[in-house]
Scaffold this active site. Structure first.
Site, PDB file in Angstrom:
ATOM      1  N   LYS A 237      75.985  66.158 -41.611  1.00 21.60           N
ATOM      2  CA  LYS A 237      77.279  65.208 -42.399  1.00 21.60           C
ATOM      3  C   LYS A 237      77.223  63.670 -42.218  1.00 21.60           C
ATOM      4  O   LYS A 237      77.205  63.272 -40.441  1.00 21.60           O
ATOM      5  CB  LYS A 237      77.994  66.716 -42.436  1.00 21.60           C
ATOM      6  CG  LYS A 237      78.374  67.028 -40.973  1.00 21.60           C
ATOM      7  CD  LYS A 237      80.039  67.779 -41.293  1.00 21.60           C
ATOM      8  CE  LYS A 237      80.872  67.968 -40.378  1.00 21.60           C
ATOM      9  NZ  LYS A 237      81.392  69.079 -39.323  1.00 21.60           N
TER      10      LYS A 237
ATOM     11  N   TYR B  65      93.959  36.977 -33.457  1.00 19.29           N
ATOM     12  CA  TYR B  65      95.119  36.248 -34.194  1.00 19.29           C
ATOM     13  C   TYR B  65      96.673  36.730 -33.722  1.00 19.29           C
ATOM     14  O   TYR B  65      96.474  38.159 -32.395  1.00 19.29           O
ATOM     15  CB  TYR B  65      95.445  37.879 -35.821  1.00 19.29           C
ATOM     16  CG  TYR B  65      94.138  37.732 -36.399  1.00 19.29           C
ATOM     17  CD1 TYR B  65      94.297  36.344 -37.535  1.00 19.29           C
ATOM     18  CD2 TYR B  65      93.048  37.798 -36.837  1.00 19.29           C
ATOM     19  CE1 TYR B  65      93.181  35.964 -38.162  1.00 19.29           C
ATOM     20  CE2 TYR B  65      91.915  37.924 -37.917  1.00 19.29           C
ATOM     21  CZ  TYR B  65      92.227  36.337 -38.069  1.00 19.29           C
ATOM     22  OH  TYR B  65      91.333  36.074 -39.240  1.00 19.29           O
TER      23      TYR B  65
END
Ligand SMILES: *Cc1c(COP(=O)(O)O)cnc(C)c1O
Length: 376
Positions: A40, A268
């Site tokens: 999965k 940032y």
């Protein structure tokens, strides 16, 4: 002219590691126990199509997916004969695909069972299904208190043939202790109820990777390893020998290398400021690739076999690392975010700890922009 779209940020998947992990898990189970390989979430980021093909060649005859779409992908990858079990439920509009692609659904309640049975009415066929009971996780499946009613209703659905009984453990790490014992005894009670109602289950399954490794008494007829196949021990690598090998290395390169003076902000909001003349490498990988922003000023990467700290914020497309203390770093040098470089290694477990999460989340968040390359 061929235009190359490739990017230097690549998840390299070692097929040999997948094969050896499978062999190691097989060594731990009785040969009569089936392995359902859980692929999965794009095989935990490793690429479901290729992982399923590799494992099928090794004799795996059963795959587990969470969704119907994942099952379609595995079938279309050329996995023709193995059983594909849909573990996490389905909706009315997915029933057609379940039949068309010959998947085996796990039925979570009577409504789901009816959806399948209605589709079969016209065809006289019957389909194998597994029934999931909730033995304590409180997530999916028939609650124990409703199992008798559920089974009574199931008798009316002639198209469905219950071949399996399954449940899921309440922990992917801790498989000892009272909670697990309680789940086990509920599971046995469910088994008895099925038999009483004329559905003795041929395939009983409960074990995830942790239980496969540590609880042979929970193997029953089939085991469902995910994480361990990819070479990661739930709960971290044990002391002593640990033969499972991580199948993925996430690597990139030094995109730009700059010498910056003391007092220079990095990234940032300048969450890191250099305290010396520094050599800062900028890497073409960011949170849009699945490298979590939470790793800002926390993680380490490998360059030239040494560890370099992430400095400043991880941004969408780039991450900076301080390579001042590493000899001879150059533009285009290989950088390993997790995996091995020479004799050095950063485990996904470490990255997960820095990001305050679990290896499962780190692997499954790996973005589509990161190419997968297969070796061996
Ligand atoms: C994901 C999943 C597994 C695999 O769990 P691991 O801890 O990765 O081995 C097994 N069973 C079910 C039902 C799952 O959803």
């Amino acid at each position: 002219m061929k235009i190359r779209k490739s990017r230097p940020t690549v998840a390299v998947i070692d097929r040999a590691a997948l094969r050896s992990n499978l062999a190691e898990l097989r060594r731990r189970i009785d040969p009569r126990v089936t392995i359902l390989a859980v692929v999965k979430a794009d095989a935990y980021g490793h690429g479901a199509a290729e992982v399923a093909r590799v494992l099928e060649r090794e004799g795996v005859r059963s795959f587990g997916v969470a969704t119907v779409a994942e099952g379609v992908e595995v079938r279309e990858a050329g996995v023709v004969h193995p059983d594909i079990v849909v573990l996490a439920g389905f909706t009315a509009d997915q029933v057609e695909a379940i039949f068309r692609f010959r998947m085996t659904p796990v039925v979570l309640d009577i409504d789901m069972a009816r959806l399948l049975d209605q589709r079969l009415r016209s065809s006289m066929r019957s389909v194998p299904v597994h029934v999931k009971v909730d033995t304590g996780l409180g997530r999916l499946g028939v609650p124990m208190g409703e199992l008798t009613d559920f089974l009574r209703e199931m008798k009316k659905l002639r198209g469905l043939q219950i071949v399996g009984l399954c449940s899921h453990l309440g922990s992917a790490v801790h498989v000892q202790g009272e909670t697990i014992e309680r789940q086990l005894s509920v599971f046995h009670r469910a088994e008895e109820l099925l038999a009483i109602h004329g559905f003795p289950p041929q395939v009983r399954h409960l074990a995830n990777s942790a239980a496969l490794i540590a609880r042979p008494d929970l193997h029953f007829d089939l085991v469902r390893p995910g994480l361990a196949l990819y070479g990661i021990y739930p709960g971290g690598p044990p002391e002593g020998p640990h033969p499972l090998r991580p199948a993925m290395t996430l690597r990139t390169i030094v995109l730009q290398l700059r010498r910056l003076p003391a007092g220079h902000g990095i990234g940032y909001d300048q969450t890191f400021v250099t305290t010396r003349d520094s050599l800062i490498a900028t890497l073409p990988i960011g949170y849009a690739d699945g490298y979590p922003r939470r790793l800002s000023n926390r993680a380490e990467v490998l360059i030239r076999g040494e560890r370099a700290p992430v400095v400043g914020r991880v941004s969408m497309d780039t991450t900076m690392v301080d390579v001042t203390d590493i000899e001879g770093v150059e533009r285009n040098d290989e950088v390993v975010m997790w995996g091995q470089q020479g004799s050095a290694e950063i485990l996904v477990d470490e990255v997960a700890a820095w990001a305050e999460t679990i290896p499962y989340e780190i692997l499954t968040r790996l973005g589509r922009r990161v190419q997968r390359a297969y070796v061996n």
